[in-house]
Design a protein around this motif. Structure first.
Motif, short mmCIF file in Angstrom:
data_model
loop_
_atom_site.label_atom_id
_atom_site.label_comp_id
_atom_site.label_asym_id
_atom_site.label_seq_id
_atom_site.Cartn_x
_atom_site.Cartn_y
_atom_site.Cartn_z
N ILE A 50 0.88 -1.26 0.01
CA ILE A 50 -0.07 -0.02 0.05
C ILE A 50 0.70 1.40 -0.07
CG2 ILE A 50 -1.67 1.47 1.43
CD1 ILE A 50 -3.00 -0.80 0.11
N ILE A 71 -4.74 6.33 -2.16
CA ILE A 71 -5.01 5.09 -1.69
C ILE A 71 -6.56 4.71 -1.70
CG2 ILE A 71 -4.84 3.55 0.36
CD1 ILE A 71 -2.35 4.55 1.09
N LYS A 72 -7.26 6.15 -1.23
CA LYS A 72 -8.80 5.91 -1.34
C LYS A 72 -9.27 5.39 -2.68
CE LYS A 72 -9.82 7.44 2.85
NZ LYS A 72 -10.41 6.47 4.00
N TYR A 96 -8.58 2.04 -3.34
CA TYR A 96 -9.75 0.97 -2.85
C TYR A 96 -11.12 0.96 -3.58
CZ TYR A 96 -7.64 -0.54 1.59
OH TYR A 96 -6.92 -1.28 2.33
N GLY A 111 -9.95 -5.56 -0.50
CA GLY A 111 -8.65 -6.21 -1.14
C GLY A 111 -7.94 -5.82 -2.24
N LYS A 155 -4.99 -7.58 -3.69
CA LYS A 155 -5.07 -9.01 -4.02
C LYS A 155 -5.83 -9.24 -5.40
CE LYS A 155 -9.07 -10.51 -1.51
NZ LYS A 155 -9.52 -11.37 -0.31
N ASP A 170 -6.64 -8.58 4.84
CA ASP A 170 -6.68 -7.31 3.97
C ASP A 170 -6.89 -6.14 4.40
OD1 ASP A 170 -6.77 -8.96 1.22
OD2 ASP A 170 -8.64 -9.71 1.90
N PHE A 171 -6.61 -5.86 5.57
CA PHE A 171 -6.62 -4.69 6.48
C PHE A 171 -5.22 -4.04 6.39
CE2 PHE A 171 -6.68 -2.14 10.32
CZ PHE A 171 -7.82 -1.98 10.60
N ASN A 172 -5.30 -2.92 5.68
CA ASN A 172 -4.37 -1.83 5.35
C ASN A 172 -4.67 -0.72 6.33
OD1 ASN A 172 -2.53 -2.88 3.29
ND2 ASN A 172 -4.50 -2.96 2.44
N GLU A 225 -4.79 2.67 8.46
CA GLU A 225 -4.53 4.15 8.12
C GLU A 225 -4.13 4.82 9.47
OE1 GLU A 225 -7.93 6.34 6.44
OE2 GLU A 225 -6.77 7.93 5.89
N ASP A 283 -8.84 1.22 8.89
CA ASP A 283 -8.11 0.85 7.68
C ASP A 283 -8.59 1.74 6.48
OD1 ASP A 283 -10.32 -0.19 6.52
OD2 ASP A 283 -8.94 -1.95 5.60
N TYR A 284 -8.07 1.84 5.65
CA TYR A 284 -8.12 3.00 4.39
C TYR A 284 -9.62 2.58 3.99
CZ TYR A 284 -3.52 4.65 4.13
OH TYR A 284 -2.36 5.18 4.57
N ALA A 285 -10.03 1.27 4.09
CA ALA A 285 -11.49 1.19 3.60
C ALA A 285 -12.64 1.50 4.75
CB ALA A 285 -11.84 -0.39 3.11
N ASP A 286 -12.16 1.89 5.88
CA ASP A 286 -12.90 2.48 6.83
C ASP A 286 -13.43 1.16 7.73
OD1 ASP A 286 -12.59 5.21 6.32
OD2 ASP A 286 -14.23 5.13 5.08
#
Lengths: 102, 414
Positions: free
Chosen positions: A63, A74-75, A78, A84, A87, B220-222, B224, B235-238
């Protein structure tokens, strides 16, 4: 194992990732994206190019790398590849997903 | 007189000093090793310290004990490397010229990379265990902790030892069981990768461990940021994960010296040829262990195999012979699974860990990719091997620097 994607016979692993990048082309990528419910746009391909380039230079994908890529933040990453993103994007790019040693 | 300078007296640097002292003619070469710290840590022990399995004394010794007498050992901070001028500047003004430089400055945690991680709750209810200080602080916390949500978390890859967080979760399960409070602790494993196990064979052979030990997986937890006020990681996906006690592996980065000297990548790792260990930018500069950007695990096990090959290559470089492109990414590690058992894995750049026996094909006594008490004994014995053989550069019998395919159940090379 072998699979036909976009009328092309390709080798994939158990998780559906291509095992031989030379079998990849844009049609294959588009088809894999469809299976992931992703409709490819120019922005998507820009990201795919970036990832493939990193992979060929044997640089690790992360990332952080995306953040510094200058291609996308990054947003956005996503939102282009929901759930993911690394992946999914690597699968579409025909390269291995980021892995640990086990 | 020619100078060979080694930066860093950790696992890699110490091994290189020991290997090279007997191989370089003493009339021609002077070897110097530089490290600002007095203490040499047995870093694999940081995994056991929080659970009171090891004592602080078992994981640290005076570094000087392990440096050969004929090697000049400087305890000072390194200010700058000037690779174009073949010299190194130390903090107090001394300048060293070198003919050959070995960079072994290692990897550090960088919790400041994530917002809220190294804030007021650092070492209060947010811990690392990749440093002596973090590991010890966590031990003290565990001793009095009454239970709650324990989150074991990986910030981003690469990290020094990719399996240690998983071992940590397994050991935590055993630890709280033994304390009779497992029902009060919820263990969650949070990873930026797509699983706690990421390779198909290992996933198949080992996923039961997570179920057996009731460890929840968030993948898949990135991350933030850490919301330390509300005890959540986001994470970035909240996606949010709540914790009472967060044990995180912060971002791992190479030493700031590498950045100051303009020799690193985004994470301050030195771009290095993955087969010869020569740095890509300078032919008389070599790098080893977790200071490099090699696509291998950043563990001592890998450094150990690298050291044997790097020694050969330095001798070849001096003799103006082509370098051996021999390093294959070989790693060999024990993985604690709790309850006095462990697994053993053996793999390299191209081969994923598989089942089989080690080190003797078909005999063992160690089993690959299977839990056993014998493997645990091996892991415990390894501390002795580390202090008495490994960092002294004594070859460990029957274990070769490149990977052997014998006695292992390979199907195909992927």
């Amino acid at each position: 194992m072998e699979k036909t994607i976009a009328n092309k016979s390709v080798n994939i692993n158990d998780e559906g990732y291509l095992t031989d990048f030379s079998q990849w082309d844009k049609e294959v990528g588009t088809e894999i994206a469809k299976e992931e419910d992703i409709e490819m746009t120019d922005k998507h391909w820009e990201v795919i190019d970036f990832l493939q380039d990193k992979h060929h230079k044997e640089e690790a994908l992360s990332i952080r790398g995306i953040k510094k890529s200058g291609v996308i933040n990054i947003k956005e990453f996503y939102s282009l590849f929901p759930g993911g993103p690394l992946k999914k994007s690597t699968k579409i790019a025909g390269i291995p997903k980021p892995k640990s040693c086990i | 007189m020619k100078n060979l300078v080694i930066l860093g007296a950790g696992t890699s640097g110490t091994m290189m000093a020991n290997h090279l002292i007997s191989r370089l003619p003493k009339k021609e070469w002077k070897i110097t090793i530089i490290d600002q710290y007095k203490t040499h840590y047995y870093q694999p022990g940081f995994l056991f310290l929080p659970f009171d399995i090891y004592t602080t004394k078992q994981v640290k010794k005076k570094g000087k004990k392990f440096i050969p007498k004929r090697v000049r050992y400087l305890q000072e901070k390194i200010e700058l490397i000037e690779p174009d001028k073949n010299r190194v500047h130390l903090e107090h003004g001394e300048t060293l010229d070198y003919t050959i430089l070995i960079i072994a400055t290692g990897t550090k945690i960088a919790p400041e990379e994530i917002e809220g991680m190294k804030g007021p709750k650092w070492h209060k209810n947010i811990f690392d265990f990749y440093t002596y200080e973090g590991s010890k602080a966590l031990r003290d916390k565990f001793r009095e902790w009454k239970g709650g949500k324990l989150v074991v978390h990986i910030t981003e890859m690469p990290i020094k030892c990719p399996v240690a967080p998983l071992e940590f979760a397994f050991l935590a399960d055993s630890y709280f069981k033994n304390k009779g409070m497992r029902d009060k602790v919820e263990i969650t494993f949070v990873t930026p990768l797509d699983g706690a196990f990421t390779k198909p064979k290992a996933t198949k052979a080992l996923h039961y461990l997570l179920e057996e030990k009731k460890i929840k997986e968030v993948t898949d937890f990135n991350i933030e940021r850490v919301d330390f006020k509300n005890n959540k990681i986001i994470d970035y996906a909240d996606t949010e994960v709540e914790y009472d006690l967060l044990v995180t592996i912060p971002t791992n980065m190479g030493d700031a010296l590498i950045e100051r000297s303009g020799m690193g990548d985004d994470l301050n790792f030195v771009p290095t040829d993955k087969a010869t260990l020569q740095t890509l930018a300078h032919e008389n500069v070599f790098a080893i262990g977790d200071a490099t950007n090699l696509p291998a695990s950043k563990a001592g096990s890998v450094a150990h195999f690298e050291a044997e090959i790097l020694t050969e290559n330095i001798l070849r470089y001096i003799d103006k012979k082509p370098l051996k492109e021999e390093f294959d990414g070989h790693a060999n590690c024990f993985i604690e699974t709790g309850n006095g058992k462990a697994l053993l894995i053996d793999f390299n750049y191209t081969h994923e860990p598989v089942e089989g026996t080690f080190p003797f094909p078909g005999v063992g006594p160690l089993n690959l990719l299977k839990e056993s008490r014998m493997n645990h004994m091996g892991k415990m014995a390894f501390r002795w091997i580390y202090w008495n053989m490994l960092i002294k550069g004594i070859h460990i019998p029957f274990v070769s620097a490149t990977m052997s395919e014998k006695g292992k159940h390979f199907e195909e090379v992927k």
